[in-house]
Scaffold this motif. Structure first.
Motif, mmCIF file in Angstrom:
data_model
loop_
_atom_site.group_PDB
_atom_site.id
_atom_site.type_symbol
_atom_site.label_atom_id
_atom_site.label_comp_id
_atom_site.label_asym_id
_atom_site.label_seq_id
_atom_site.Cartn_x
_atom_site.Cartn_y
_atom_site.Cartn_z
ATOM 1 N N ILE A 341 0.837 -1.203 0.000
ATOM 2 C CA ILE A 341 0.000 0.000 0.000
ATOM 3 C C ILE A 341 0.869 1.250 0.000
ATOM 4 N N ALA A 345 1.049 3.478 -3.419
ATOM 5 C CA ALA A 345 0.453 4.811 -3.335
ATOM 6 C C ALA A 345 1.471 5.889 -3.693
ATOM 7 N N ASN A 346 2.677 5.763 -3.156
ATOM 8 C CA ASN A 346 3.703 6.758 -3.460
ATOM 9 C C ASN A 346 4.123 6.711 -4.922
ATOM 10 N N GLU A 348 2.205 5.788 -7.413
ATOM 11 C CA GLU A 348 1.092 6.359 -8.152
ATOM 12 C C GLU A 348 1.155 7.885 -8.148
ATOM 13 N N LYS A 349 1.426 8.453 -6.975
ATOM 14 C CA LYS A 349 1.517 9.910 -6.851
ATOM 15 C C LYS A 349 2.698 10.459 -7.649
ATOM 16 N N TRP A 380 -5.455 4.934 -5.447
ATOM 17 C CA TRP A 380 -5.119 4.859 -4.039
ATOM 18 C C TRP A 380 -5.501 6.130 -3.296
ATOM 19 N N TRP A 381 -5.268 7.281 -3.914
ATOM 20 C CA TRP A 381 -5.498 8.550 -3.234
ATOM 21 C C TRP A 381 -6.964 8.972 -3.239
ATOM 22 N N VAL A 387 -3.202 7.918 2.301
ATOM 23 C CA VAL A 387 -3.141 6.459 2.202
ATOM 24 C C VAL A 387 -1.727 5.938 2.468
ATOM 25 N N ASN A 388 -0.707 6.746 2.190
ATOM 26 C CA ASN A 388 0.668 6.302 2.483
ATOM 27 C C ASN A 388 0.882 6.118 3.984
#
Length: 498
Positions: A341, A345-346, A348-349, A380-381, A387-388
């Motif tokens: 996760i 998430a990171n 993806e960002k 994710w966000w 979420v991170n």
């Protein structure tokens, strides 16, 4: 120090950057500054290898007496809290770290732009410095095993080492606070005050940190950036040295090392190694760019991290729980879930920021703000706004789960319990100075989780505090657009819960 020929830059006047109180202001600063050191002593005394974790008298509060409690915690008086010899050796540890910082080669890196203009330069060699120290410890262990004097000294003097580091944190915080009043406009050293550190309340400013990046030049040792040095060196290295101490003690007591203590030590060592390897990344963190250096960071770096974060390994050094293959795989599953996760998430960002046309994230929905920034509302966000942090917290479970349903009592006998008895009550036996020591869960089962799972509660509070600071910052930055974003992504950390 700025390079030769650079222009002088001024420290930002206090009135230029008004800032509200954090941590409930002066009352909170007082509670943390004196409550957390007390909490470290409580954890050390009430979870020990003398009588149990928690101590037996704590399990029967109705019959608790001061004398019984003193007996359970091995109280020898206030004088037993500290030792001149131990304090001198702790200072020697700090001095050795400073020598390595000064004389080993390192990378010179510029920090972020200061509010008063210009950038500070940092020397980074924590990785090589720590490898030297760890190599010395590895060589000593190879030669003398668990009887290597460093391991036995640390274990036998844990309480006094804790006290020495607490005192160092108090002294260091006081030193940088007094010295901060020498910050003058137009100084050549690029010294400036932290935005939130000059409230005018002495206790609060001493706690939160008045000067942003205090530095000192010491003969032979050269210039030291106190905040950056404390952040990654003595405390982080001390954390894994304590873990290794507890591994050595478990082996010395029982003749073997369990999977549980190896897992925790490995996870935490990898975390520390990663921070050393990516040392320059610290320059963009809030600790360096925003927070002043006061008691909060001094105590956190030098005391809280090494002595509280190593609590699970300390517990397992006395109660050597074995997880087996199934238990080990379950711990890895939790760690893997949290890491997946966190990293997904990171990633993806980062992909969205650097290449919005990347097919892996091109389908994501977002809100465009008036400032031109884009805030993700799907993927994710779109689940929670931080979420991170959720992934980070799930990973933290892997530090605690290897201790199981924690809790033990220590019993003494001149006769060794039979193997059948030990198997039945899940006790562990080792030979002590005066006879056999039997470590059994008994009535303490489950109550030890107050200590070994404390990190989870603390880390949750830390993440909530951090995300609320982030939220306030984003409200000021995005205004009405932030309201639109929070309507689209209503949950902060845990979907449908918070």
């Amino acid at each position: 120090m700025p390079p030769k020929g650079s222009k002088a830059v001024g420290a930002k006047p206090a009135v230029a950057q008004p800032h509200g109180y954090e941590f409930a202001g002066p009352p909170g600063a007082f509670a943390i500054s004196f409550g957390l050191p007390f909490a470290c002593y409580v954890a050390t005394f009430l979870c020990n290898d003398i009588s149990g974790c928690p101590v037996p008298s704590a399990l029967a509060p109705s019959t608790l007496t001061i004398e019984k409690l003193k007996q359970d915690i091995g109280w020898t008086g206030v004088q037993g809290l500290a030792s001149w010899d131990v304090s001198a050796k702790v200072l020697g540890y700090y001095f050795f770290s400073l020598l390595l910082h000064r004389f080993l080669p390192g990378e010179s890196v510029e920090g972020v732009e200061l509010s008063s203009g210009g950038k500070l330069k940092y020397k980074f060699n924590t990785w090589s410095s720590s490898m030297v120290t760890l190599s010395i410890l590895a060589a000593g262990t190879a030669l003398q095993g668990a009887d290597f004097p460093v391991w036995t000294f640390i274990y036998d003097n844990f309480l006094q080492i804790l006290t020495a580091n607490i005192l160092i944190a108090y002294v260091l915080a006081t030193f940088v606070y007094i010295r901060s009043f020498s910050v003058k406009p137009g100084n050549m050293e690029r010294r400036e005050l932290a935005a939130g550190g000059h409230s005018g309340n002495m206790l609060y400013d001493w706690f939160i940190g008045r000067e942003l990046n205090p530095r000192i030049t010491i003969p032979i040792l050269g210039e030291i950036d106190i905040k950056e040095w404390c952040e990654l060196r003595p405390g982080m290295l001390g954390w894994i040295i304590l873990n290794f101490t507890f591994v050595a003690h478990q082996y010395k007591s029982y003749g073997y090392v369990t999977d549980s203590i190896l897992l925790i030590s490995a996870f935490q060592t990898l975390y520390v190694l990663d921070s050393w390897w990516m040392e320059s990344a610290i320059l963009t963190t809030m600790d360096i760019t925003t927070d002043g250096f006061g008691f909060m960071l001094a105590f956190g770096d030098l005391v809280w991290v090494p002595f509280i974060y190593s609590m699970q390994a300390r517990y397992l050094s006395v109660y050597p729980l074995s997880l087996g293959l199934t238990g080990t795989l379950q711990v890895f599953a939790v760690l893997g879930t949290g890491y997946y996760i966190f990293r997904s998430a990171n990633n993806e960002k980062n992909r969205f920021r650097t290449n919005p046309q990347d097919p892996r994230i091109a389908h994501l929905k977002y809100i465009e703000t008036k400032s031109g920034s884009k805030l993700l509302t799907s993927g994710w966000w779109g689940t929670v706004r931080h979420v991170n942090y959720l992934g980070d917290w799930i990973q933290a479970w892997a530090y605690c789960l290897p201790t199981g349903m924690a809790g033990y009592l220590v019993e003494y006998s001149s006769i060794a319990p039979t193997s059948d008895q030990s198997l039945t009550d899940k006790s562990y036996v080792y030979t002590g100075p005066t006879g056999f020591v039997n470590v059994v869960q008994g009535a303490a089962r489950g109550y030890g989780m107050l200590f070994t799972y404390f990190y989870l509660v603390y880390f949750a509070i830390l993440l909530i505090h951090r995300e609320r600071r982030d939220e306030e910052k984003c409200k000021r930055k995005y205004g009405a657009d932030w309201k639109r974003y929070t309507d689209a992504v209503p949950y902060r950390l845990i979907p449908y819960v918070y």
